[in-house]
Write a protein that holds these residues in place. Structure first.
Motif, mmCIF file in Angstrom:
data_model
loop_
_atom_site.group_PDB
_atom_site.id
_atom_site.type_symbol
_atom_site.label_atom_id
_atom_site.label_comp_id
_atom_site.label_asym_id
_atom_site.label_seq_id
_atom_site.Cartn_x
_atom_site.Cartn_y
_atom_site.Cartn_z
ATOM 1 N N ASP B 14 -32.753 -0.147 -19.069
ATOM 2 C CA ASP B 14 -31.695 0.570 -18.382
ATOM 3 C C ASP B 14 -32.231 1.960 -18.411
ATOM 4 N N ARG B 15 -31.948 3.146 -19.680
ATOM 5 C CA ARG B 15 -32.241 3.886 -19.945
ATOM 6 C C ARG B 15 -33.887 4.543 -19.314
ATOM 7 N N ALA B 16 -34.753 4.072 -19.333
ATOM 8 C CA ALA B 16 -35.912 4.530 -18.264
ATOM 9 C C ALA B 16 -35.313 4.434 -17.036
ATOM 10 N N ARG B 17 -34.833 3.434 -15.984
ATOM 11 C CA ARG B 17 -34.296 3.547 -14.903
ATOM 12 C C ARG B 17 -33.864 4.884 -14.741
ATOM 13 N N ARG B 18 -32.484 4.887 -15.806
ATOM 14 C CA ARG B 18 -31.383 5.860 -15.843
ATOM 15 C C ARG B 18 -32.346 6.986 -15.401
ATOM 16 N N MET B 19 -33.019 7.419 -16.731
ATOM 17 C CA MET B 19 -33.902 8.887 -16.787
ATOM 18 C C MET B 19 -34.483 8.913 -15.445
ATOM 19 N N SER B 20 -35.305 8.189 -15.218
ATOM 20 C CA SER B 20 -35.841 8.132 -13.244
ATOM 21 C C SER B 20 -35.002 8.622 -12.499
ATOM 22 N N LEU B 21 -33.988 7.967 -12.056
ATOM 23 C CA LEU B 21 -32.728 8.311 -11.384
ATOM 24 C C LEU B 21 -32.705 9.463 -11.632
ATOM 25 N N LEU B 22 -32.127 10.295 -13.048
ATOM 26 C CA LEU B 22 -31.476 11.255 -12.277
ATOM 27 C C LEU B 22 -33.217 12.331 -12.208
ATOM 28 N N ALA B 23 -34.037 12.579 -12.925
ATOM 29 C CA ALA B 23 -35.448 13.212 -12.336
ATOM 30 C C ALA B 23 -34.793 12.841 -10.645
#
Lengths: 365, 155
Positions: B14-23
């Motif tokens: 979840d966090r990896a996905r969130r950080m990827s999208l925020l990037a």
């Protein structure tokens, strides 16, 4: 006698002001924006990123503008900029198999999974100058074809499944690669170090070497097994979180060459390979890199080393255009003292040659 | 063959996905999202924003052992909210403000994101990225070669 002097500060300052003026050109013409360079001279931007070995489209566009379009100067500027930044770490290896494809062609298979996708190519254009570009004529939007994306399989896997081609590499997958930006190069290099050097190598130099292998200076008889251009995800492991996160996407060009086979007492005949991977859309460079990579593997395959493209030290030591231009261009800097010494030497040699007493003495000796 | 990472645990994903999208969010998207939310007086920088280099690796032959392809500019930032929750932001390029904003949103999401700010933004980014990728793919597919066999002239 030569006396050390200093001077030229005013001349240098004025020369740089003149450079800025000439770079700007006629003020009646609108100034070029960095965004325009990025959007409309995108392949120049790609080349600068590849040979500077720094992926940053905006900074590469800026360097092209600053260098007045002199590509090697722009590459030099970007290379110099990278030395000012700290190194955060190494990314996970990019997965070109999972690339978002913008172009993919194979010269070895007509029908293959994913098909032949031409993408935005110069191929099949007539190379006739287009006067419509003299004006800012409207450009039609690209045609779209909606269809369920078929997976774009690798050509090397098609051949690999039958064992007809060598594997991707022969080293363990977790081998830590050398980094030529951190350790001085020590010949012979490993293949991973060679590929790092080739990826930043001068396109013209690699193109000429690749061409030489085709013309008979180290025959490796290549096929363009597959060329693919597109976006790959860059991920890096964050130690503070303990997992990999994505940083975004970069565009790369990959070329897999399929080369003539080799068998031995222990291995049946199979195709061998060269590999090219380059920042940006840069098919010519990726193809040249794959051909040169294969030529440089001569020793691995027990081939006779007879041509420049097979000579690792010759190729790698001269492939970096920033190094090359530095050494060639340094010749224009003042060499007044060196030259005075040589001038003096030539004068003395002439004097000795013209002096009959020294000439007869030398003859006697 | 390509090496695949072992599947990480669910919350990490979840966090990896969130950080990827925020990037991949634009600075405008991030700023607009945060403006809509509560005032962010208590954001303390922990690290950065800082721009540096990441050496990008490839694999020989696409799936063999790794080699260093070349570097890319990367910006990263870490911030702490008043609650003590830390957020991280990272992206390709040199946009320090966007990176700082994405770190704030990461921290808000870690805090629980009661206002649903981050969730809404992530959905919007995901939608935009899918649309853009779909458009690029459709444009590429239109350049796919359809081979056909010529009819022989000799009957």
């Amino acid at each position: 006698m030569y006396v050390a002097v200093k001077g030229g500060e005013a001349a240098i300052a004025n020369a740089h002001q003149l450079l800025a003026d000439r770079r700007r050109g006629a003020r009646s013409i609108p100034a070029l924006t960095v965004a325009q360079i990025g959007e409309q001279l995108g392949l120049a931007v790609d080349r600068v990123m590849a040979e500077a070995s720094l992926y940053d489209r905006a900074l590469a566009a800026l360097s092209i503008k600053q260098a007045r379009g002199d590509m090697i100067e722009a590459i030099f500027l970007l290379r110099a900029y990278r030395t000012t930044l700290p190194r955060f770490g190494y990314s996970d290896p990019v997965d070109t198999g999972a690339m978002e494809i913008e172009r993919r062609i194979s010269a070895t298979y007509k029908d293959l999974p994913g098909g032949q996708l031409l993408g935005p190519t110069f191929d099949y254009t007539h190379r006739l100058l287009d006067p419509s570009l003299l004006e800012d004529a409207a450009v039609a939007a690209p045609v779209r074809r909606e269809c369920g994306g078929e997976a774009v399989g690798r050509v090397s896997d098609i051949l690999g499944d039958e064992g007809l081609i060598e594997p991707d590499s022969r080293e363990p997958l977790d081998k830590v690669p050398g980094d030529i930006t951190r350790e001085p190069m020590d010949f012979p290099l490993s293949r991973d170090e060679r590929l790092q050097a080739l990826a930043r190598g001068d396109e013209g130099f690699l193109l000429a070497l690749a061409y030489s292998t085709q013309r008979g200076y180290a025959r490796t008889h290549p096929f363009a097994g597959e060329i693919r251009i597109g976006l790959v995800e860059v991920e890096i492991e964050l130690p503070e979180l303990g997992f990999s996160v994505s940083l975004g996407e970069i565009r790369v060009t990959e070329c897999q060459s399929v080369n003539q086979f080799k068998g031995s007492a222990t291995e049946p005949p199979q195709f061998t390979r060269g590999y090219g991977l380059v920042f940006g859309q840069s098919e010519r460079k990726a193809m040249a890199m794959a051909l040169v990579d294969r030529a440089l593997r001569a020793e691995e395959f027990g081939e006779d080393i007879v041509a420049p493209a097979q000579d690792e030290e010759f190729v790698i030591a001269h492939s970096d255009n920033v190094q090359a231009t530095g050494f060639v261009e340094h010749l224009k800097l003042p060499h007044y003292v060196d030259f005075q010494a040589e001038l003096d030497l030539v004068r003395r040699m002439r004097a000795e040659q013209q002096d009959p007493s020294t000439a007869s003495r030398e003859a006697a000796e | 063959m390509n090496q695949k990472q072992a599947a990480p645990a669910a919350p990490v994903t979840d966090r990896a996905r969130r950080m990827s999208l925020l990037a991949r969010a634009t600075r405008q998207e991030l700023a607009a999202c945060l403006e809509a939310g509560p005032k962010m007086a208590d954001v303390h920088p922990v690290r950065g924003p800082q721009t540096g280099l990441v050496m990008i690796r490839g694999r020989i032959g696409g799936g063999g052992n790794a080699f260093n392809l070349g570097e890319a500019t990367v910006t990263r930032a870490s911030i702490r909210l008043a609650s003590g929750v830390i957020g991280h932001g990272q992206r390709l390029g040199t946009d320090q403000e966007a990176t700082r904003l994405s770190a704030i949103l990461d921290a808000l999401a870690e805090e629980g994101d009661e206002a649903g700010l981050c969730r809404t933004l992530l959905q919007a980014i995901e939608r935009r990225l899918a649309e853009e990728a779909g458009q690029r793919d459709a444009e590429t597919q239109a350049t796919r070669v359809d081979f056909f066999t010529l009819v022989r002239g000799d009957d």
